[in-house]
Design an enzyme around this catalytic site. Structure first.
Site, PDB file in Angstrom:
ATOM      1  N   ASP A   8       0.793  -1.230   0.000  1.00 41.46           N
ATOM      2  CA  ASP A   8       0.000   0.000   0.000  1.00 41.46           C
ATOM      3  C   ASP A   8       0.828   1.284   0.000  1.00 41.46           C
ATOM      4  OD1 ASP A   8      -3.089  -0.859   1.439  1.00 41.46           O
ATOM      5  OD2 ASP A   8      -1.454  -2.297   1.224  1.00 41.46           O
ATOM      6  N   GLU A  39      -4.349   2.041  -3.340  1.00 39.86           N
ATOM      7  CA  GLU A  39      -5.643   2.504  -2.819  1.00 39.86           C
ATOM      8  C   GLU A  39      -5.518   3.660  -1.823  1.00 39.86           C
ATOM      9  OE1 GLU A  39      -8.198   0.563  -0.339  1.00 39.86           O
ATOM     10  OE2 GLU A  39      -6.774   0.365   1.277  1.00 39.86           O
ATOM     11  N   ASN A  40      -4.307   3.930  -1.344  1.00 38.77           N
ATOM     12  CA  ASN A  40      -4.076   5.066  -0.449  1.00 38.77           C
ATOM     13  C   ASN A  40      -3.115   6.076  -1.064  1.00 38.77           C
ATOM     14  OD1 ASN A  40      -5.468   4.291   2.179  1.00 38.77           O
ATOM     15  ND2 ASN A  40      -4.193   2.491   1.848  1.00 38.77           N
ATOM     16  N   ASN A  67     -10.395  -1.431   0.148  1.00 46.10           N
ATOM     17  CA  ASN A  67     -11.620  -0.872   0.712  1.00 46.10           C
ATOM     18  C   ASN A  67     -11.774   0.628   0.484  1.00 46.10           C
ATOM     19  OD1 ASN A  67      -9.378  -0.908   2.685  1.00 46.10           O
ATOM     20  ND2 ASN A  67     -10.798   0.166   4.029  1.00 46.10           N
ATOM     21  N   HIS A  68     -10.688   1.316   0.066  1.00 46.58           N
ATOM     22  CA  HIS A  68     -10.788   2.743  -0.244  1.00 46.58           C
ATOM     23  C   HIS A  68     -10.887   2.996  -1.743  1.00 46.58           C
ATOM     24  CE1 HIS A  68     -10.201   3.858   3.859  1.00 46.58           C
ATOM     25  NE2 HIS A  68      -8.955   3.427   3.927  1.00 46.58           N
ATOM     26  N   HIS A 148      -6.811  -8.212  -0.102  1.00 41.84           N
ATOM     27  CA  HIS A 148      -6.867  -7.030   0.755  1.00 41.84           C
ATOM     28  C   HIS A 148      -7.805  -7.337   1.915  1.00 41.84           C
ATOM     29  CE1 HIS A 148      -5.897  -2.719   1.012  1.00 41.84           C
ATOM     30  NE2 HIS A 148      -7.097  -2.562   1.546  1.00 41.84           N
ATOM     31  N   HIS A 173      -3.412  -4.342   3.140  1.00 38.35           N
ATOM     32  CA  HIS A 173      -4.386  -3.604   3.942  1.00 38.35           C
ATOM     33  C   HIS A 173      -3.898  -3.210   5.321  1.00 38.35           C
ATOM     34  CE1 HIS A 173      -8.089  -2.035   5.601  1.00 38.35           C
ATOM     35  NE2 HIS A 173      -8.075  -2.942   6.557  1.00 38.35           N
ATOM     36  N   HIS A 175      -0.883  -2.634   6.441  1.00 34.23           N
ATOM     37  CA  HIS A 175       0.234  -1.690   6.383  1.00 34.23           C
ATOM     38  C   HIS A 175       1.438  -2.093   7.230  1.00 34.23           C
ATOM     39  CE1 HIS A 175      -2.021   2.109   4.741  1.00 34.23           C
ATOM     40  NE2 HIS A 175      -2.529   0.982   4.268  1.00 34.23           N
TER      41      HIS A 175
END
Length: 256
Positions: A8, A39-40, A67-68, A148, A173, A175
């Site tokens: 991520d 995603e981040n 999820n983001h 994830h 996910h 991190h």
């Protein structure tokens, strides 16, 4: 062949730091294919057209999310227009985008599957049944899964479920890079979490004092990305492209 998977990427600082290091990483490990979880990658979580394009410019062959994935409205059109930007495949039918990318490198193909767990996350379709459907449709043995998920138990279960069926199951996910990399049954590379690319001295990329106050006082806070120096977390998976069998998985941590 060697596949580089980057965990991520968090915020602009994570993107910039990765861009400054990824060329040498690819050269050092003789990388043939690169997957980045983005995603981040935008400021404030999610992914934007700008952060996506930066990941592509630095050499991402496929960008996965989680999820983001739909947090930023400005990115919604990207999921239908780009074949290499993935959202979790177990979103319900009718949702924008795709969860699988098959890249034809001639003469071999590499499939990347993006799945999301359901323990402690959104109630999506069952990822195990969805993966069964996907496997029935793929025509390549070279299959890499970005799972994830929040729960380590769910990630472990997916790894064992897919051993001998895919080349690698790489968790994302949480991190935090785990040290349980393994080749399952002589075929499938597995790690519970590839980790995070972003500010190292932080709480999952966020300024630590902010998270401490949230947990200490249970009061609403506004997250802010840490300004501390970044590091890179990821893995390199070596595999035989004819059989789809992984031969090695190696964790990567790079600092300034």
């Amino acid at each position: 062949m060697n596949l580089l998977f980057i965990g991520d990427v968090v915020g602009q600082s994570g993107c910039d730091f990765l861009a400054s290091k990824i060329y040498n990483l690819k050269k050092e490990y003789s990388i043939d294919f690169t997957v980045i979880n983005g995603e981040n990658s935008a400021q404030g979580n999610g992914i934007t057209p700008q952060s996506f394009e930066q990941l592509v410019r630095m050499g991402a062959d496929v960008v996965t999310t989680g999820n983001h994935c739909f947090k930023r409205r400005e990115a919604m059109n990207l999921y239908d227009s780009s074949e290499i930007l993935l959202r979790p495949a177990n979103y319900p039918a009718g949702v924008e985008g795709r969860g699988v990318a098959v890249i034809d490198l001639c003469p071999i193909k590499i499939a990347v599957v993006n799945l999301m767990g359901t323990l402690y996350l959104d109630s999506l379709d069952n990822p195990f049944f969805k993966m069964d459907e996907i496997l029935a449709e793929l025509d390549t043995p070279n299959i890499f899964v970005d799972f994830h998920a929040e729960a380590t138990s769910e990630k472990k279960a997916m790894g064992f479920y897919l051993q001998n069926k895919v080349t690698a199951v790489i968790g994302t996910h949480t991190h935090v890079q785990t040290s349980d990399e393994i080749i399952l049954d002589g075929h499938t590379a597995y790690i519970t979490d590839a980790g995070m690319t972003g500010p190292e001295l932080s709480v999952l990329g966020v300024e630590s004092d902010i998270i401490i106050n949230k947990l200490k006082y249970h009061a609403p806070v506004k997250f802010s990305e840490s300004e501390n120096p970044c590091f890179i977390n990821g893995v390199v998976v070596s595999f035989d492209e004819k059989s789809g069998k992984a031969t090695n998985i190696q964790r990567i941590i790079r600092r300034k």
